[in-house]
Design an enzyme around this catalytic site. Structure first.
Site, PDB file in Angstrom:
ATOM      1  N   LYS A 121       0.786  -1.309   0.015  1.00 43.36           N
ATOM      2  CA  LYS A 121       0.305  -0.174   0.297  1.00 43.36           C
ATOM      3  C   LYS A 121       0.913   1.122  -0.092  1.00 43.36           C
ATOM      4  CE  LYS A 121      -2.186   3.764   2.682  1.00 43.36           C
ATOM      5  NZ  LYS A 121      -1.511   4.483   3.371  1.00 43.36           N
ATOM      6  N   ASP A 140      -5.968   0.499   0.526  1.00 45.95           N
ATOM      7  CA  ASP A 140      -6.131   0.748   1.995  1.00 45.95           C
ATOM      8  C   ASP A 140      -7.384   0.099   2.753  1.00 45.95           C
ATOM      9  OD1 ASP A 140      -7.530   2.439   1.458  1.00 45.95           O
ATOM     10  OD2 ASP A 140      -7.248   4.274   2.551  1.00 45.95           O
TER      11      ASP A 140
END
Length: 211
Positions: A121, A140
DNA sequence: CTCCCGATAT
DNA sequence: ATATCAGGAG
């Protein structure tokens, strides 16, 4: 509706609302973006900004951060949570940046994810937003929730969701999509009390259609 | 799968 | 008072 038709519609609608979505994080260079994203793990961007406002007055490159005593760094970033881990990771990360990359930020997910405190991420987000490189999709909590509610993915892990999204979405839109979904997740498709009445995606949303 | 942590919404 | 928010490492 066929899956790719659905994705196209969702992209089209999101483009109307978020033509140029940018991160809420404050930063003035790729290094600061990396630090901000590391701090944003399990923490709101607003809180990260509060902390970096102070931190970035002292820290503009990896060497600056290495020079700050660990205890002082911990105090500075404490409000972001997990501050001992993050301080340790940040230090180790900067040492690697200094030693292996001449204080630059590597421009591939491969290299970025090898840095302490940097997962997919964080890597995708830094790469996309600092360098405009679409090498992955930052999944996320918001991207995960939207993907599941919309019915774009039935997977539970961010890794699987990212792979599925990467199959469905043109590569040049990866960073844009991630940023747009994060904004939409924050303001409309919120975890609690989603504002479905203000959402342009309800026609394509499994969550809305089945509730 | 568990641990790491502070702040805000309820 | 307590549930919920929000990623990465071991």
């Amino acid at each position: 509706m066929k899956p790719d038709e659905k994705v196209s519609k969702i992209i089209e609608k999101l483009k109307g609302v978020y033509p140029e979505p940018k991160l809420a994080l404050h930063y003035s260079n790729p290094f600061q973006l990396l630090v901000a994203v590391i701090l944003s793990a399990q923490c709101t961007d607003e809180r990260v900004n509060q902390v970096t406002r102070e931190l970035f007055r002292k820290v503009k490159n990896p060497q600056d951060l290495i020079n700050i005593p660990l205890e002082e760094l911990e105090e500075l970033i404490k409000p972001t949570g997990y501050y001992r881990q993050k301080a340790k990771n940040l230090k180790a990360c900067c040492e690697r940046l200094a030693e292996e990359y001449g204080n630059a930020i590597p421009k591939s997910i491969e290299h970025l994810t090898k840095l302490p405190g940097v997962g997919r991420k964080t890597a995708a987000m830094v790469l996309g937003n600092a360098f405009g490189v679409n090498e992955g999709i930052a999944v996320d909590t918001h991207v995960k929730r939207l993907s599941q509610r919309l019915g774009l993915s039935t997977s539970k892990t961010p890794e699987k969701i990212e792979k599925e999204l990467m199959q469905m979405v043109p590569q040049d839109l990866w960073t844009w999509l991630s940023n747009a979904m994060i904004l939409h997740g924050r303001h409309i498709c919120r975890a609690r009390n989603p504002r479905c009445s203000q959402c342009p995606l309800t026609d394509y949303c499994d969550y809305f259609l089945n509730k």
